[in-house]
Design a protein around this motif. Structure first.
Motif, PDB file in Angstrom:
ATOM      1  N   GLY A 285       0.832  -1.192   0.000  1.00 44.30           N
ATOM      2  CA  GLY A 285       0.000   0.000   0.000  1.00 44.30           C
ATOM      3  C   GLY A 285       0.867   1.242   0.000  1.00 44.30           C
ATOM      4  O   GLY A 285       1.884   1.282   0.685  1.00 44.30           O
ATOM      5  N   ALA A 419      -3.440  -0.429  -8.446  1.00 43.40           N
ATOM      6  CA  ALA A 419      -4.801   0.014  -8.159  1.00 43.40           C
ATOM      7  C   ALA A 419      -4.756   1.351  -7.450  1.00 43.40           C
ATOM      8  O   ALA A 419      -4.054   1.514  -6.456  1.00 43.40           O
ATOM      9  CB  ALA A 419      -5.520  -1.019  -7.300  1.00 43.40           C
ATOM     10  N   TYR A 435     -10.063  -6.729  -2.296  1.00 41.43           N
ATOM     11  CA  TYR A 435      -8.744  -6.947  -1.701  1.00 41.43           C
ATOM     12  C   TYR A 435      -8.442  -8.427  -1.546  1.00 41.43           C
ATOM     13  O   TYR A 435      -7.300  -8.864  -1.723  1.00 41.43           O
ATOM     14  CB  TYR A 435      -8.633  -6.228  -0.357  1.00 41.43           C
ATOM     15  N   ILE A 450      -1.093  -0.633  -4.184  1.00 43.09           N
ATOM     16  CA  ILE A 450      -2.358   0.053  -3.999  1.00 43.09           C
ATOM     17  C   ILE A 450      -2.075   1.467  -3.523  1.00 43.09           C
ATOM     18  O   ILE A 450      -1.370   1.661  -2.542  1.00 43.09           O
ATOM     19  CB  ILE A 450      -3.216  -0.622  -2.898  1.00 43.09           C
ATOM     20  N   SER A 452      -3.925   4.511  -1.868  1.00 36.18           N
ATOM     21  CA  SER A 452      -5.194   4.880  -1.262  1.00 36.18           C
ATOM     22  C   SER A 452      -4.957   6.027  -0.308  1.00 36.18           C
ATOM     23  O   SER A 452      -3.878   6.173   0.257  1.00 36.18           O
ATOM     24  CB  SER A 452      -5.801   3.698  -0.515  1.00 36.18           C
ATOM     25  N   CYS A 462      -2.977  -4.525   3.421  1.00 32.97           N
ATOM     26  CA  CYS A 462      -1.662  -4.608   2.789  1.00 32.97           C
ATOM     27  C   CYS A 462      -0.637  -5.178   3.761  1.00 32.97           C
ATOM     28  O   CYS A 462      -0.697  -4.911   4.959  1.00 32.97           O
ATOM     29  CB  CYS A 462      -1.199  -3.231   2.332  1.00 32.97           C
TER      30      CYS A 462
END
Lengths: 495, 273
Positions: A285, A419, A435, A450, A452, A462
């Motif tokens: 992440g 993503a 996820y 990812i 975010s 993550c």
């Protein structure tokens, strides 16, 4: 109770889908009211009916106790109703000031000096800053959201509908926004917030209405309901158990980035000499406040932005000069930030969208056979609600489009999954499913990155978290790798 | 030199009027490939009405008639949702055929001096029009809503604007300016000949594109094209083969569009319902 809005027995059917089934909504004047529900629950449709952007099949609406018919947005605006939709209503070719006043000009001849003065006053009241004469196409999503709210103030809206207002805002911006909304509510403005974020409901709203599957489920005073009960009413069953992220990373290198520099759209160096290396099987992440270079890094890995300098390698092969097409063939799969502009072609059917971007893969060597075979699985993967795969993508709600885009990215042999806010517009249940599927692919040997803005989401799913701040990349110390406060400090540069 | 300058003005001003006619419709979201036909019809109306009713009533009637033609375009594209390009081409073909068919009915030998449209007035209008329309577009409510309809009609609709209504007014604007351009062409050559607009509608459209759909820039682009035409008329047959001179305005157009366009400023809502 002094009701500003009373909607009763509103029904609406789109083709085979009953979007609303006699839903009622009562909102007290001068309060912040939350409308919560899953994607496709009918929240946005209900709000469109209030804003005159959609005419209901049946039902009635009263504003301040007086029955009204709202057939067009113009009628709704005249009744003091304003809406900020999830798809921004900002026209990029106009300036910020022009967007602000569009549709609510104070005379047939514009008075830019006075307008700008009033605009500046409103912005200062909310603590926002704008370059009024810049084209709105240069606004960040958060800037667009702020401008939308100013547009409502400009129109003296007495009833404001905000659809997912904090989706693209940093935590500080969200808090500032709610502080201003509270101030507005105290002055008598009625605010309806459509949201997925329960903490927002509990912190800032007075009452909450739950809808599910086009039906009205419950109404509560926020102080009289627990988060668990609300969550249960929203999903209509038990929430999927969240797995603790377990890394199945392998010793093999996957993506490696060395001294990468990327220019941003305003000419600034958005990514400053970043280096990091990921192992196969990792679900990584990237945390950070919006606009700290995540977008540019993401585009550079996709191949959409050309780096100024630096090297990108994947499993040992140099990707720096590789075309996007070759990266996709090598297994790059993307869930883009903006599904409207980067993920789907709305006029195309779901079948056609199923092959979009993947058309060079062997699975689509016979394009229509590939679409017929893989389209249904992509749609089913995250239970996309649709009225037939031959229907245009535009017939789907935003959340369902997101489900489809996520399903497509994870369907065919992903190797490197990128993503950007994959949960944007998704409820908790679907987010978890997305996820879980990413995790499954990682266990099979893929690597996922990812981006975010929701740190809790990253911590939940993550196994490794990196932080971007001002174009630089940080990694928390091993003993603080799951420490929310420590990561938060890195995000704001106080680490 | 003075001749060259005069020639340049004569060639440019009708282009300016047509390009601004195109601005009205295209910036509001209606693709207008039909400028050529509308201007040709305006030439015809100008001859017909001026010969019967005199210059000023003739001009007024030309404006009314051309606006009605332009509203047919509105009806086709906005009410019946026809393809903008096809309906524009239909107007061009209709104009070419109808004017050719009817031309012998009215003043086949050309207009009498007394009936010629007021030339100086039309030039004056052509000179002030770019600034006036710039002001309209940037400083008035109509101008702002007009641009919003051309940029994103769906979002404009959500803000309570009716793009179809805006485009109704915009296409009247197109009709009026085409009428002025057609009358000006007749004022210079007081006789109707087949296809007398000779591609001005398309060149003006190119100027509009080159000017990034902005009125003053489009007018400057028209000056460029007008100057090329003036050079051609002035020096035809000298220095280089006359065919080369004849192709000059078109070459300038081609190079301008291909080379110097820079950033694409096409209204994003062009052609959208």
């Amino acid at each position: 109770m002094n009701l500003a809005v009373e909607m009763s027995q509103i029904s609406k059917r789109y083709g085979d889908v009953q979007a609303l089934d006699s839903v009622s909504l009562r909102v007290e004047k001068g309060t912040i009211h939350a409308l919560v529900g899953e994607n496709g629950a009918g929240k946005t449709t209900l709000m469109k009916a209030l804003y005159g952007a959609m005419s209901a099949d049946s039902g009635s609406v009263s504003i301040n106790g007086e029955p009204v018919t709202l057939k067009t947005s113009r009628e709704a605006i005249a009744k003091g109703i304003g809406m900020v939709s999830q798809h921004y209503g900002i026209i990029g070719e106009l300036t910020n000031l022009e967007n602000l006043i569009l549709g609510a000009e104070n005379g047939s001849i514009l008075t830019p000096v006075q307008n700008q003065q009033r605009a500046q006053d409103l912005a200062e009241r909310m603590g926002f800053q704008f370059d009024w004469n810049a084209e709105s196409s240069t606004l960040s999503p958060a800037g667009g959201q702020k401008l939308e709210i100013l547009k409502l103030l400009w129109r003296n809206s007495q009833i404001m509908i905000l659809d997912e207002p904090t989706a693209m805002l940093s935590p500080q911006d969200s808090d500032a926004l709610y502080a201003s909304l509270k101030q507005l509510a105290q002055q008598g403005t009625t605010i309806i917030v459509v949201t997925h974020r329960l903490p927002e409901v509990f912190e800032h709203c007075k009452r909450v209405t739950v809808v599910r599957g086009g039906r009205h489920i419950a109404d509560h005073e926020v102080t009289e309901v627990s988060a668990n009960q609300l969550a249960e009413e929203i999903v209509g069953g038990s929430v999927i158990e969240r797995p603790t992220p377990v890394s199945n990373s392998q010793p093999t290198d996957s993506l490696e980035v060395r001294d990468l520099e990327v220019k941003g759209d305003k000419g600034q160096i958005a990514v400053k000499s970043i280096s990091f290396a990921l192992k196969k099987g990792q679900l990584v992440g990237i945390a950070g406040v919006d606009g700290n270079g995540q977008r540019e890094l993401f585009h550079a890995i996709i191949g959409h932005a050309k780096p100024l300098s630096g090297i990108l390698t994947v499993e040992g092969s140099d990707w720096t000069q590789t075309s996007i097409a070759d990266r996709i063939i090598a297994g790059l799969r993307v869930i883009p930030e903006d599904r409207h502009h980067e993920g789907v072609i709305e006029d195309w059917s779901l079948f056609e969208n199923a092959s979009l971007g993947l058309q060079r893969l062997p699975e689509f060597s016979d394009i229509s056979a590939g679409q017929q075979e893989l389209g249904p699985t992509m749609a089913e993967k995250f239970s996309t609600k649709h009225g037939g795969l031959n229907q245009p993508m535009s017939s789907l709600s935003g959340g369902n489009q997101q489900r489809f885009v996520a399903g497509r990215a994870l369907q065919v042999a992903p190797n490197l999954i990128l993503a950007f806010q994959p949960a944007r517009g998704l409820d908790l249940n679907s987010t978890t499913k997305v996820y879980q599927e990413i995790r499954r692919r990682c266990d099979e040997g893929a690597t996922a990155i990812i981006v975010s803005f929701d740190l809790d989401e990253l911590l939940d799913f993550c196994d490794r978290i990196l932080v971007m701040n001002h174009g630089e990349m940080f990694e928390p110390k091993p003993e603080e790798a799951r420490d929310r406060a420590a990561i938060g400090r890195l995000m704001v540069g106080a680490g | 030199m003075i001749d060259l300058f005069k020639q340049c003005v004569t060639m440019s001003i009708p282009l300016v009027l047509i390009a601004l006619a195109g601005f009205f419709s295209e910036r509001g979201g209606v693709i207008n490939i039909g400028l050529e036909g509308k201007t040709l019809l305006a030439c015809f109306f100008s001859v017909a009405f001026s010969s019967k009713f005199g210059p000023i009533p003739g001009l007024a009637l030309t404006i009314v008639a051309t606006s009605l033609v332009s509203l047919i375009h509105w009806l086709l594209t906005q009410v019946y949702r026809m393809d903008h390009i096809i309906s524009g081409m239909a107007i061009n073909l209709l104009a070419a055929g109808a004017t050719s068919f009817f031309k012998f009915k009215f003043a086949a030998d050309g207009l009498e001096d007394a009936a010629v449209p007021p030339k100086m007035l039309l030039y004056a209008l052509g000179i002030v029009a770019p600034a006036a329309i710039w002001w309209m577009s940037n400083k008035t409510r109509f101008g702002l809503q007009h641009r919003s309809a051309g940029s994103d009609p769906d979002k404009a609709r959500l803000l309570g604007i009716n793009p179809q209504n805006i485009r109704f007014s915009a296409l009247i604007g197109t009709g009026v300016l085409c009428a002025l351009a057609g009358s000006l062409l007749i004022a210079e050559t007081p006789q109707f000949t087949d296809g007398m607009t000779s591609g001005r509608g398309y060149i003006a459209l190119a100027a509009l594109i080159l000017g990034g759909w902005r009125p003053v820039n489009a007018a400057l682009a028209c000056l460029l094209f007008g100057a090329a035409s003036a050079l051609q008329i002035q020096y035809n047959g000298q220095y280089i083969p006359s065919e080369a001179w004849k192709s000059l305005p078109y070459l300038v157009t081609l190079f301008a569009i291909a080379g110097f366009l820079g950033r694409n400023r096409t209204p994003a809502g062009l052609g959208k319902p």
